[in-house]
Design an enzyme around this catalytic site. Structure first.
Site, PDB file in Angstrom:
ATOM      1  N   THR A   1      36.208 -57.471  -2.696  1.00 59.37           N
ATOM      2  CA  THR A   1      37.557 -57.809  -2.194  1.00 59.37           C
ATOM      3  C   THR A   1      37.531 -57.709  -0.512  1.00 59.37           C
ATOM      4  O   THR A   1      38.240 -58.411   0.164  1.00 59.37           O
ATOM      5  CB  THR A   1      38.691 -57.008  -2.683  1.00 59.37           C
ATOM      6  OG1 THR A   1      38.034 -55.592  -2.727  1.00 59.37           O
ATOM      7  CG2 THR A   1      38.722 -57.480  -4.311  1.00 59.37           C
TER       8      THR A   1
ATOM      9  N   SER B   1      14.784 -37.168  10.338  1.00 60.23           N
ATOM     10  CA  SER B   1      15.450 -36.924   9.096  1.00 60.23           C
ATOM     11  C   SER B   1      14.833 -36.277   8.102  1.00 60.23           C
ATOM     12  O   SER B   1      13.483 -36.665   7.897  1.00 60.23           O
ATOM     13  CB  SER B   1      15.985 -38.402   8.651  1.00 60.23           C
ATOM     14  OG  SER B   1      16.801 -38.176   7.392  1.00 60.23           O
TER      15      SER B   1
ATOM     16  N   GLY C   1      23.723 -47.130  -3.997  1.00 60.71           N
ATOM     17  CA  GLY C   1      25.240 -47.710  -4.030  1.00 60.71           C
ATOM     18  C   GLY C   1      26.262 -46.768  -3.583  1.00 60.71           C
ATOM     19  O   GLY C   1      27.380 -47.096  -3.829  1.00 60.71           O
ATOM     20  N   LEU C   2      25.836 -45.679  -2.956  1.00 57.72           N
ATOM     21  CA  LEU C   2      26.848 -44.660  -2.484  1.00 57.72           C
ATOM     22  C   LEU C   2      27.040 -44.614  -1.018  1.00 57.72           C
ATOM     23  O   LEU C   2      27.693 -43.677  -0.413  1.00 57.72           O
ATOM     24  CB  LEU C   2      26.562 -43.256  -3.285  1.00 57.72           C
ATOM     25  CG  LEU C   2      26.517 -43.304  -4.559  1.00 57.72           C
ATOM     26  CD1 LEU C   2      25.864 -41.897  -5.380  1.00 57.72           C
ATOM     27  CD2 LEU C   2      27.909 -43.727  -5.378  1.00 57.72           C
TER      28      LEU C   2
ATOM     29  N   ASP D   1      33.293 -49.667   3.243  1.00 59.49           N
ATOM     30  CA  ASP D   1      32.576 -48.229   3.213  1.00 59.49           C
ATOM     31  C   ASP D   1      32.872 -47.414   4.432  1.00 59.49           C
ATOM     32  O   ASP D   1      33.293 -46.054   4.444  1.00 59.49           O
ATOM     33  CB  ASP D   1      31.027 -48.646   3.210  1.00 59.49           C
ATOM     34  CG  ASP D   1      30.374 -49.350   1.940  1.00 59.49           C
ATOM     35  OD1 ASP D   1      31.543 -49.385   1.192  1.00 59.49           O
ATOM     36  OD2 ASP D   1      29.435 -49.514   1.869  1.00 59.49           O
TER      37      ASP D   1
ATOM     38  N   TYR E   1      23.996 -61.071  -2.435  1.00 58.15           N
ATOM     39  CA  TYR E   1      25.225 -60.707  -1.916  1.00 58.15           C
ATOM     40  C   TYR E   1      25.838 -61.851  -0.835  1.00 58.15           C
ATOM     41  O   TYR E   1      27.049 -62.147  -0.746  1.00 58.15           O
ATOM     42  CB  TYR E   1      24.894 -59.421  -0.894  1.00 58.15           C
ATOM     43  CG  TYR E   1      26.363 -58.709  -0.607  1.00 58.15           C
ATOM     44  CD1 TYR E   1      27.110 -57.489  -1.080  1.00 58.15           C
ATOM     45  CD2 TYR E   1      26.846 -59.130   0.600  1.00 58.15           C
ATOM     46  CE1 TYR E   1      28.043 -57.024  -0.662  1.00 58.15           C
ATOM     47  CE2 TYR E   1      27.909 -58.567   1.234  1.00 58.15           C
ATOM     48  CZ  TYR E   1      28.617 -57.331   0.567  1.00 58.15           C
ATOM     49  OH  TYR E   1      29.700 -56.733   0.936  1.00 58.15           O
TER      50      TYR E   1
HETATM   51  P1  ADP Z   1      22.865 -47.174   0.165  1.00 58.66           P
HETATM   52  O1  ADP Z   1      23.687 -47.296   1.469  1.00 58.66           O
HETATM   53  O2  ADP Z   1      23.739 -47.761  -1.001  1.00 58.66           O
HETATM   54  O3  ADP Z   1      22.428 -45.799  -0.337  1.00 58.66           O
HETATM   55  P2  ADP Z   1      21.041 -48.918   1.485  1.00 58.66           P
HETATM   56  O4  ADP Z   1      19.918 -49.717   0.961  1.00 58.66           O
HETATM   57  O5  ADP Z   1      22.030 -49.659   1.931  1.00 58.66           O
HETATM   58  O6  ADP Z   1      21.775 -47.960   0.220  1.00 58.66           O
HETATM   59  O7  ADP Z   1      20.664 -47.653   2.558  1.00 58.66           O
HETATM   60  C1  ADP Z   1      19.554 -46.823   2.009  1.00 58.66           C
HETATM   61  C2  ADP Z   1      18.645 -46.827   3.416  1.00 58.66           C
HETATM   62  O8  ADP Z   1      19.394 -46.101   4.412  1.00 58.66           O
HETATM   63  C3  ADP Z   1      17.458 -45.817   3.229  1.00 58.66           C
HETATM   64  O9  ADP Z   1      16.437 -46.584   2.648  1.00 58.66           O
HETATM   65  C4  ADP Z   1      17.014 -45.560   4.512  1.00 58.66           C
HETATM   66  O10 ADP Z   1      16.465 -46.512   5.261  1.00 58.66           O
HETATM   67  C5  ADP Z   1      18.499 -45.244   5.090  1.00 58.66           C
HETATM   68  N1  ADP Z   1      19.098 -44.016   5.092  1.00 58.66           N
HETATM   69  C6  ADP Z   1      19.993 -43.539   4.239  1.00 58.66           C
HETATM   70  N2  ADP Z   1      20.393 -42.186   4.390  1.00 58.66           N
HETATM   71  C7  ADP Z   1      19.216 -41.722   5.416  1.00 58.66           C
HETATM   72  C8  ADP Z   1      18.893 -40.316   5.760  1.00 58.66           C
HETATM   73  N3  ADP Z   1      19.486 -39.319   5.548  1.00 58.66           N
HETATM   74  N4  ADP Z   1      17.878 -40.485   6.459  1.00 58.66           N
HETATM   75  C9  ADP Z   1      17.012 -41.324   6.862  1.00 58.66           C
HETATM   76  N5  ADP Z   1      17.524 -42.859   6.279  1.00 58.66           N
HETATM   77  C10 ADP Z   1      18.331 -42.855   5.545  1.00 58.66           C
END
Ligand code: ADP
Ligand code: MG
Length: 365
Positions: free
Chosen positions: A20, A52, A107-108, A155, A207
């Site tokens: 939406t 990270s 998806g979180l 988000d 999407y």
């Molecule tokens: P979602 O946002 O639903 O978890 P996405 O595919 O949009 O899924 O995002 C996931 C990606 O975001 C990971 O593959 C990584 O590249 C990046 N990411 C998310 N959190 C971290 C983190 N704490 N450290 C490094 N990369 C991260």
């Protein structure tokens, strides 16, 4: 200006109202207890070095950089630095130490929790007290133009504006978030996130195709976005010669109404009654928007059979997580039934997180 500090931003789950946001509509997300934390130290040069926990390689780049220059997980960090610079903010060099307990790719919105925490850290180091909604737009540019995901504003708005013990009623046209007090425990209920652990496939392409279908529907109806539609029945009638576009539009139009109904029920202290709306929302995604997958459909069905008041896929779809509203005493029965059915059907075993509406992003130290 700070020389060092710690900022954090939560993951989010959308209770109801999916697909939406880019149609100018309504959603009802809340912030998760799981967060991404960034400890940042200013550097004298204009180099950003980010590490990270869980990622082997650190990321290093010069600010402001150019869109797409850094790929992989570092794109989310470099993208925010780039988009901040594009917005006229003097981004300093920095050392960033990142840690997160938001599940990745479930998806979180781990990616937005990373981007929002980095955005707060870099603006904090720069001494800029940025408006939260402006930061949400900057982070959207980072996702859309740098990382290449065509996501809306839901988000970031949820992550940046949520409050503890509240849902966030988001209006994508007005770009506002209204807190709605919500205490599931008072009704003996739990909010259970069920990660399907199903592999995401073709997510970005599918999407984008859904976005395009919504835009086509709006164009056919002569409105800028589907939010402008007042008479839902007449609009669906007008799209009758194109059943697929009609189904896509019907999801968005009925979903907006379900969000409004859910907000009214929660405000009236009738939280248990939103269960039916959650399940109706799932059916709408499954049959009309066609962005669900069989694993997720099975999880929703079995959760409701085992006693959840309602359940739905949450987020962009094509896999990801389910949010279920579950009487506390039924939680273990729901988890058992869902795991048994998923494994029995040859799918991955799901993971479970009992969550509560938690604080939004901010400075910790
Ligand atoms: P979602 O946002 O639903 O978890 P996405 O595919 O949009 O899924 O995002 C996931 C990606 O975001 C990971 O593959 C990584 O590249 C990046 N990411 C998310 N959190 C971290 C983190 N704490 N450290 C490094 N990369 C991260
Ligand atoms: Mg993401």
């Amino acid at each position: 200006m700070s020389t060092a500090g710690t900022w954090s931003a939560p993951g989010r789950v959308n209770l109801i109202g999916d697909h939406t946001d880019y149609n100018g509509g309504f959603a009802l997300p809340f912030a998760l207890p799981q967060r991404t934390t960034v400890t940042a130290t200013r550097r004298e040069d204009r180099t950003v070095v980010a590490r990270s926990v869980g990622q082997e390689e650190p990321v290093e780049f010069e600010v402001p950089g150019s869109a797409g220059a850094v790929t992989g997980w570092g794109a989310y960090v470099a993208g925010v630095a780039w988009a901040l610079a594009e917005a006229g903010i003097e981004v300093p060099g920095a050392e960033l130490a990142i840690e997160s307990d938001v599940p990745l790719g479930a998806g979180l919105s781990s990616s937005h929790s990373l981007e929002c925490s980095v955005g707060l850290a870099l603006t904090g180091l720069a001494g800029v007290d940025i408006d939260r909604t402006e930061l949400a737009r900057i982070v959207q540019r980072a996702e859309n133009e740098y990382a290449g995901s065509p996501t809306g504003l839901l988000d970031q708005m949820a992550i940046l504006h949520s409050r503890e013990h509240h849902l966030s009623f988001f209006d994508a046209r007005a770009l506002t978030v209204e807190p709605v007090a919500c205490d599931p425990g008072a009704d003996g209920l739990e909010l259970l996130v069920i990660d399907s652990n199903a592999p995401h496939e073709l997510v970005d392409g599918a999407y984008a195709a859904r976005r395009t279908a919504c835009e086509a529907a709006a164009a056919r109806l002569g409105v800028e976005t589907l939010r402008e539609v007042d008479d839902v029945d007449a609009a669906l009638e007008a799209l009758a010669d194109d059943p697929e576009t009609q189904r896509r539009a019907r999801h968005v139009l009925t979903e907006n109404q379900r969000v409004l109904d859910a907000v009214a029920l929660v405000r009236a202290g009738r939280l248990p009654e939103i269960g039916t709306l959650l399940t109706q929302s799932h059916v709408s995604m499954r049959d009309d928007f066609e962005n669900s997958v069989p694993t997720v459909d099975l999880i929703v069905e079995k959760a409701v059979e085992a006693g959840a008041l309602g359940a739905r896929m949450t987020g962009g779809g094509f896999g990801g997580s389910v949010i279920a509203l579950v009487p506390a005493e039924r939680r273990s029965a729901v988890e058992r039934a869902v795991t048994t059915s998923a494994l029995g059907a040859g799918y991955a075993g799901p993971s479970y997180l009992a969550v509560e509406p938690s604080p939004g992003a901010g400075r910790d130290v």
